[in-house]
Design a protein around this motif. Sequence first.
Motif, PDB file in Angstrom:
ATOM      1  N   PRO A 135       0.901  -1.271   0.025  1.00 39.91           N
ATOM      2  CA  PRO A 135       0.104   0.122  -0.071  1.00 39.91           C
ATOM      3  C   PRO A 135       0.952   1.317   0.012  1.00 39.91           C
ATOM      4  N   ASN A 136       0.310   2.206   0.117  1.00 38.80           N
ATOM      5  CA  ASN A 136       0.921   3.647   0.034  1.00 38.80           C
ATOM      6  C   ASN A 136       1.826   3.842   1.368  1.00 38.80           C
ATOM      7  N   VAL A 137       3.016   4.349   1.206  1.00 40.72           N
ATOM      8  CA  VAL A 137       4.082   4.265   2.140  1.00 40.72           C
ATOM      9  C   VAL A 137       4.601   5.552   2.382  1.00 40.72           C
ATOM     10  N   PHE A 138       4.515   5.925   3.728  1.00 38.46           N
ATOM     11  CA  PHE A 138       5.080   7.214   4.510  1.00 38.46           C
ATOM     12  C   PHE A 138       6.020   6.843   5.463  1.00 38.46           C
ATOM     13  N   GLY A 139       6.985   8.098   5.568  1.00 33.35           N
ATOM     14  CA  GLY A 139       7.979   7.862   6.785  1.00 33.35           C
ATOM     15  C   GLY A 139       8.865   8.973   6.498  1.00 33.35           C
ATOM     16  N   VAL A 171      -7.163   6.902   2.159  1.00 35.05           N
ATOM     17  CA  VAL A 171      -5.700   6.175   1.792  1.00 35.05           C
ATOM     18  C   VAL A 171      -5.523   5.226   2.709  1.00 35.05           C
ATOM     19  N   LYS A 172      -5.128   4.131   2.172  1.00 32.62           N
ATOM     20  CA  LYS A 172      -4.624   2.859   3.144  1.00 32.62           C
ATOM     21  C   LYS A 172      -2.954   3.401   2.995  1.00 32.62           C
ATOM     22  N   LEU A 173      -2.543   3.227   4.280  1.00 34.36           N
ATOM     23  CA  LEU A 173      -1.047   3.623   4.533  1.00 34.36           C
ATOM     24  C   LEU A 173      -0.501   2.726   5.292  1.00 34.36           C
ATOM     25  N   ILE A 174       0.919   2.601   5.223  1.00 35.73           N
ATOM     26  CA  ILE A 174       1.882   1.844   5.995  1.00 35.73           C
ATOM     27  C   ILE A 174       3.051   2.845   6.215  1.00 35.73           C
ATOM     28  N   TYR A 175       3.572   2.574   7.443  1.00 38.27           N
ATOM     29  CA  TYR A 175       4.750   3.463   7.884  1.00 38.27           C
ATOM     30  C   TYR A 175       5.838   2.517   7.398  1.00 38.27           C
ATOM     31  N   VAL A 176       6.987   3.311   6.878  1.00 39.02           N
ATOM     32  CA  VAL A 176       8.316   2.790   6.211  1.00 39.02           C
ATOM     33  C   VAL A 176       8.801   1.832   7.133  1.00 39.02           C
ATOM     34  N   GLY A 177       8.833   2.237   8.359  1.00 39.94           N
ATOM     35  CA  GLY A 177       9.368   1.133   9.362  1.00 39.94           C
ATOM     36  C   GLY A 177       8.772  -0.306   9.452  1.00 39.94           C
ATOM     37  N   GLU A 178       7.355  -0.129   9.487  1.00 35.54           N
ATOM     38  CA  GLU A 178       6.450  -1.226   9.572  1.00 35.54           C
ATOM     39  C   GLU A 178       6.670  -2.123   8.182  1.00 35.54           C
ATOM     40  N   GLU A 225       5.815  22.452  21.522  1.00 35.14           N
ATOM     41  CA  GLU A 225       5.059  21.658  22.360  1.00 35.14           C
ATOM     42  C   GLU A 225       4.895  20.363  21.856  1.00 35.14           C
ATOM     43  N   ILE A 226       4.996  19.212  22.653  1.00 38.09           N
ATOM     44  CA  ILE A 226       4.954  18.102  22.060  1.00 38.09           C
ATOM     45  C   ILE A 226       3.461  17.542  22.088  1.00 38.09           C
ATOM     46  N   PRO A 227       2.857  17.091  20.862  1.00 41.72           N
ATOM     47  CA  PRO A 227       1.306  17.155  20.827  1.00 41.72           C
ATOM     48  C   PRO A 227       0.725  15.732  21.337  1.00 41.72           C
ATOM     49  N   VAL A 228      -0.436  15.767  21.615  1.00 38.91           N
ATOM     50  CA  VAL A 228      -1.194  14.324  21.926  1.00 38.91           C
ATOM     51  C   VAL A 228      -0.973  13.476  20.808  1.00 38.91           C
ATOM     52  N   LEU A 229      -0.267  12.500  21.396  1.00 39.24           N
ATOM     53  CA  LEU A 229      -0.171  11.232  20.101  1.00 39.24           C
ATOM     54  C   LEU A 229      -1.151  10.196  20.594  1.00 39.24           C
ATOM     55  N   GLU A 230      -2.188   9.787  20.077  1.00 38.68           N
ATOM     56  CA  GLU A 230      -3.054   8.792  20.577  1.00 38.68           C
ATOM     57  C   GLU A 230      -2.928   7.616  20.065  1.00 38.68           C
ATOM     58  N   SER A 231      -2.213   7.330  18.906  1.00 38.03           N
ATOM     59  CA  SER A 231      -1.948   5.911  18.260  1.00 38.03           C
ATOM     60  C   SER A 231      -0.550   5.921  17.777  1.00 38.03           C
ATOM     61  N   LYS A 232      -0.370   4.504  17.321  1.00 38.79           N
ATOM     62  CA  LYS A 232       1.134   4.300  16.913  1.00 38.79           C
ATOM     63  C   LYS A 232       1.241   5.277  15.342  1.00 38.79           C
ATOM     64  N   PHE A 233       0.012   5.247  14.848  1.00 44.80           N
ATOM     65  CA  PHE A 233      -0.105   5.928  13.649  1.00 44.80           C
ATOM     66  C   PHE A 233       0.544   7.456  13.869  1.00 44.80           C
ATOM     67  N   ASP A 234      -0.221   8.130  14.821  1.00 45.76           N
ATOM     68  CA  ASP A 234       0.284   9.547  15.350  1.00 45.76           C
ATOM     69  C   ASP A 234       1.731   9.583  15.657  1.00 45.76           C
ATOM     70  N   LEU A 235       2.043   8.688  16.192  1.00 42.99           N
ATOM     71  CA  LEU A 235       3.593   8.914  16.780  1.00 42.99           C
ATOM     72  C   LEU A 235       4.532   8.652  15.325  1.00 42.99           C
ATOM     73  N   ASN A 236       3.984   7.652  14.469  1.00 47.38           N
ATOM     74  CA  ASN A 236       4.686   7.658  13.228  1.00 47.38           C
ATOM     75  C   ASN A 236       4.797   8.767  12.361  1.00 47.38           C
ATOM     76  N   LEU A 237       3.356   9.432  12.212  1.00 44.09           N
ATOM     77  CA  LEU A 237       3.410  10.531  11.389  1.00 44.09           C
ATOM     78  C   LEU A 237       4.015  11.829  12.111  1.00 44.09           C
ATOM     79  N   PHE A 238       4.238  11.789  13.544  1.00 44.48           N
ATOM     80  CA  PHE A 238       4.949  13.045  14.044  1.00 44.48           C
ATOM     81  C   PHE A 238       6.516  12.888  13.909  1.00 44.48           C
ATOM     82  N   ASN A 239       6.915  11.544  13.860  1.00 44.38           N
ATOM     83  CA  ASN A 239       8.441  11.484  13.466  1.00 44.38           C
ATOM     84  C   ASN A 239       8.608  11.532  12.392  1.00 44.38           C
ATOM     85  N   THR A 240       7.703  11.456  11.423  1.00 47.90           N
ATOM     86  CA  THR A 240       7.841  11.730  10.084  1.00 47.90           C
ATOM     87  C   THR A 240       8.109  13.295   9.730  1.00 47.90           C
TER      88      THR A 240
END
Length: 372
Positions: A135-139, A171-178, A225-240
């Motif tokens: 699927p679509n890859v981001f990271g 969009v169906k996404l997968i983090y590059v690390g995953e 400020e470090i935002p609220v990161l509620e999910s693994k996707f949020d953490l991966n998107l923030f690190n991206t």
Amino acid sequence: MKKIGITGQKGFVGSHLYNTLGLRPEDFERVNFEKEYFEIPEKMDEFVQQCDVIVHLAAMNRHPDHEVIYASNVELVKKLTDSLERTCSKAHVLFSSSSQEEKDNLYGKSKKEGREILASWAGKSGGTFTGMIVPNVFGPFGKPNYNSFVATFCYKLTHGETPVIDNDGEVKLIYVGELVQEIIRQIENGETSDAYEVSHTSVNKVSEVLAKLENYKKLYFDNGEIPVLESKFDLNLFNTFRCYFDMKDHYPVQFTQHTDPRGAFVEVIRLGIGGQCSFSTTVPGITRGNHFHTRKIERFAVIKGKALIQLRKIDTDEVLDFYLDGTDPAYVDMPVWYTHNIKNIGDEELYTIFWINEPFNPEDADTYFLEV
């Protein structure tokens, strides 16, 4: 130990895979690949002969002429297949295809045809083949306007531009690390699968992704400020998102000091998440750190003394130097995949506050030592 070569080694997914394999030197030996090998059959054969596993990632994603994309991608597969045949290779070949296979476009057609060519080679030669439909890859470190709309949005938001949504679909996404971990699982399995569909790990509307990134810009890029990161996707998107800063311009970030006759007060970090905050003293001339993380968020805040903080993206030679002085307190945050250190360059003890978004776990430290 498996010897693994990656075509497209320096590309978006290729570089992440190459660097992650390097974290397990007891299991994998990396065989270097240069894109020029496609044009030199002898070099290509030498590369193929060294490999137990070949991950074919080299491809063209975008070009004004879609016929060029199609021809280029099919040609790269044929050149690899020709070399596999010349060398009588029995390597396990993994191929990164795309969920666009079923769409009516030449990029998807080129990936499907490439997968079928390699599957045919494996069937005739007795080799092992895994055709991964991805699927679509981001990271981190994806090229804006090339690899992903996420990369484009991150770049624009951190460089004074305004992102534009062309099509607000899901969009169906997968983090590059995953994705990298899935590729490694397939390498370890060593099984043939002509059409293995890699599962996406999140589904998001484009506008929802942009709203999250705009929030990261407002809270983090603009105000630290470090935002609220509620999910693994949020953490991966923030690190991206954090990897698209022009760090030379952004850091060090000066704190706001509140002073009165009693002294000074400085807020070091404002959090939407928890984590671990620690304090250290460092004597003159001593360096701490020289390690990197692949998922953790970390802040170094100098509150007394003089420090040199250095960062280097692990597959580059450029070292970023940041000089901090406790008389004007400031911080630097550490992006993922950047090795970093801090050195006391003054004549007195250095006082530093460290914050990291997860408590230290020696069984899963996500800390890899590497000199800056």
